[in-house]
Design an enzyme around this catalytic site. Structure first.
Site, PDB file in Angstrom:
ATOM      1  CG  ASP A   1      -4.077  -0.102  10.045  1.00  0.00           C
ATOM      2  OD1 ASP A   1      -2.985  -0.435  10.563  1.00  0.00           O
ATOM      3  OD2 ASP A   1      -4.157   0.725   9.113  1.00  0.00           O
TER       4      ASP A   1
ATOM      5  CB  CYS B   1      -0.914  -0.004   1.227  1.00  0.00           C
ATOM      6  SG  CYS B   1      -2.321   1.110   1.045  1.00  0.00           S
TER       7      CYS B   1
END
Length: 199
Positions: A120, A7
């Site tokens: 996360d 990412c």
């Protein structure tokens, strides 16, 4: 086989390395961040990505209009949404969706209309892990990604602990705040082949 998402890519070299090393997902950050890219920049980088590698747009509390514009301009395969959002945001989108969940003290897992969940750290992009013991994924309906402080040396443990659909890395494959092509290769090799190549 656990899938890999790299990412926060913003350069041609990083995208080409992630693709050639076997990344399954490439993430473009459209939210304010040091890794942010414009729709135009992402659309150019997307041309380097073959159809079997999925393009993910990362947003914080976006409007539906923002999502639809990015999906169309960049050719996104998935949208990943952080922040407070109404469930209706995920209804009838023209591509798949990921709802990001910041794992705090209680490890609460929301009910979500998104196709995937992503767990996360409390501060996304910080390079910090969350307390893995606080998250119970046993009752989840959706496949999920694990993110937050993953690196080449702890990703195998994360996979063993969670058996996730995919793992997601950003700062863990950076050196001095920039994507490091060698770290990208080594991270993907560790996930796909369980090996760690030293230079």
């Amino acid at each position: 086989m656990t899938k890999v998402k790299i990412c926060g890519l913003s350069t041609k070299g990083a995208v080409e390395t992630a693709v050639s090393a076997g990344s399954d997902y490439i993430g473009f950050v459209f939210a304010p961040s040091k890794r942010q890219v414009t729709l135009e920049e992402a659309a150019e980088l997307a041309k380097l990505i073959p159809s079997d590698v999925k393009k993910v747009g990362v947003f914080v509390s976006p409007s539906r209009e923002e999502l639809l514009e990015a999906i169309e301009k960049v050719g996104l395969d998935l949208v990943q949404v952080h922040g407070q959002v109404a469930d209706e945001l995920f209804e009838d989108l023209p591509c798949a969706s990921i709802q990001a969940v910041q794992v705090d003290g209680d490890g609460h897992v929301p009910n979500s209309q998104a196709d995937y969940l992503l767990f996360d750290a409390p501060v996304a992009g910080s390079g910090q892990t969350f307390d893995w013991g606080r998250l119970d994924t046993s009752g989840l309906a959706q496949p999920f990604f694990i993110a937050g402080g993953l690196k080449e040396d702890n990703v195998a443990k994360a996979i063993q602990h969670f058996t996730p659909y995919a793992v997601d890395v950003s700062s863990g494959v950076e050196t001095d705040g920039q994507k490091d092509q060698e770290k990208i290769r080594r991270f993907i090799e560790r996930v796909k082949h369980g090996i760690s190549r030293t230079k």
